[in-house]
Design an enzyme around this catalytic site. Structure first.
Site, short mmCIF file in Angstrom:
data_model
loop_
_atom_site.label_atom_id
_atom_site.label_comp_id
_atom_site.label_asym_id
_atom_site.label_seq_id
_atom_site.Cartn_x
_atom_site.Cartn_y
_atom_site.Cartn_z
N THR A 254 1.45 0.83 2.10
CA THR A 254 2.58 0.45 2.94
C THR A 254 2.70 -1.07 2.97
OG1 THR A 254 3.66 0.87 5.09
CG2 THR A 254 1.29 0.42 5.13
N ASN A 255 3.44 -1.60 3.94
CA ASN A 255 3.64 -3.04 4.05
C ASN A 255 3.63 -3.43 5.53
OD1 ASN A 255 6.52 -2.81 5.04
ND2 ASN A 255 6.71 -1.84 3.02
N ASP A 256 3.90 -4.70 5.81
CA ASP A 256 3.75 -5.23 7.17
C ASP A 256 4.99 -5.07 8.04
OD1 ASP A 256 1.12 -6.07 6.97
OD2 ASP A 256 1.67 -7.99 6.08
#
Length: 399
Positions: free
Chosen positions: A211-213
């Site tokens: 995933t990402n931030d």
């Protein structure tokens, strides 16, 4: 939406009455002028002086007391009212409203009020579930009164159940959402707006994902701003820690593929589409059936490319106004201009997520708006709520 509005807040007797004090503050913070009515039961929990101090207005408590000698108090208040909000609403007061009983100031003034009415019940779960209460709630719905349903949570009795008073911010949001949906003068009234938000998750095995931030805050702010402009908003969101804005249709997804499917299902009827989600460019080529175990050697992960959703929507575009986001850490305008042309978008919102107080997880943002054949437009650092409003106002000029 509440700026300058006359709000009559009716507080009935229950432990949740103390939260009505915070509700007064929130209504005033949103720009409303507030007058408070307390039932006899409410006064046992919170004194009238508290509400008088917060609202800067005398509190109505006695059916026969005339605050101004030449005015009938309950009729004067009813005529002054632009929004009537009963919060918290006990089962007793709900029964009175549903059946037209007028035996105290609150029930009498409400019976005389023609302005929109909102009721936020708060009571024990068994009282809420009682058939008599549910019949009365059904009557309120039939009479056009908006019911802000109680939430499930820890009750004063020491156990959990449905009947807990919503937080003041949730109540104000629900009132605002309803007003926006019914205001035909708003520029997006009746128009369908799709908004994506959050960072997608690409499953690696049953317990891990890529995933990402992204926190989803920008997308949720845009969904809220579109709702306040009168739009029928669908928020397609990857998992976040955020509360769904009141009055918004929520579609939860996890992966890029699921987000693409949800968008394509709804795209044809949309007027504005805002792709604020941080969609993964790649996913694992294979998802392990069981948890991948640690080995003595390095582990090689093979990735495959996800579909380019924004580009696909650009190719399918007909009447839609398509807005994409470009989150970069270098060469911001160069990459964003390329994205604007390649994706056939009508607008790209570019932000340098390496900057302090901008981009992922922050409550503020600083962006540059790019549109075909127009000079870049810089939006200064501001809250994401303000940035969202500015983005939509720029889009409205093109519609």
């Amino acid at each position: 939406m509440l700026t300058g509005k006359h709000v009559a807040l009716y507080v009935s007797g229950g432990i949740a009455a103390y939260k009505a004090a915070y509700l007064v503050r929130e209504l005033i913070r949103q720009g409303a002028t507030v007058r408070v009515v307390e039932t006899e039961g409410a006064q046992a929990f919170v004194t009238p002086l508290t509400f008088q101090t917060l609202s800067k207005h005398a509190v109505y408590t006695d059916r026969f007391a005339q605050l101004v000698p030449d005015q009938v108090a309950h009729v004067e208040l009813a005529d002054w009212t632009e929004i009537a909000l009963v919060a918290p609403a006990t089962a007793d007061l709900i029964a009175k409203i549903a059946n037209g009983i007028a035996d105290d100031f609150a029930s009498t003034a409400l019976l005389a009020t023609t302005a929109p009415k909102f009721v936020a019940p708060a009571m024990n779960v068994h009282m809420w579930q009682n058939p008599a209460t549910q019949r009365n709630i059904a009557t309120l719905h039939a009479d056009g009164i908006q019911v802000i349903e109680p939430v499930t949570g820890f009750l004063a009795e020491g156990y959990s159940g449905k009947g807990r008073f919503p937080e003041p911010e949730q109540i104000v949001a629900a009132v605002t959402a309803n007003l926006a949906a019914t205001d035909t003068s708003l520029p997006l009234h009746g128009q369908s707006v799709l908004v994506t938000a959050g960072g997608t998750r690409e499953r690696l095995d049953p317990v891990r994902y890529l995933t990402n931030d992204s926190s989803g805050k920008m997308g949720y702010a845009i969904a809220t701003a579109a709702r306040d402009l009168g739009a029928q908003v669908t928020l397609i969101s990857a998992p976040t820690a955020l509360s769904v804005p009141a009055g918004v249709t929520y579609v939860g997804v996890d992966s890029a593929a699921a987000m693409r499917a949800a968008l394509l299902q709804r795209y044809a009827t949309a007027k504005i589409v805002v792709m604020a989600a941080a969609v993964a460019d790649f996913r694992p080529a294979a998802v392990a059936e069981n948890k991948i175990k640690k080995t003595a050697t390095d582990y090689t992960l093979t990735l495959t490319k996800n579909a380019d959703i924004l580009a696909e929507l650009g190719q399918l575009k007909q009447q839609q106004f398509l807005i994409g986001f470009a989150a970069e850490t270098q060469n911001l305008l160069t990459y964003a201009q390329k994205k604007l042309a390649a994706k056939q978008a009508d607008m790209i919102v570019a932000n340098d997520v390496s900057q302090a107080q901008a981009g992922f997880n922050h409550d503020t943002n600083e962006v540059t708006i790019l549109q075909p054949d127009q000079a870049p437009q810089q939006l200064a650092l501001a809250s994401k709520a303000v940035i969202a409003q500015q983005i939509l106002q720029i889009a409205l000029k093109q519609l």
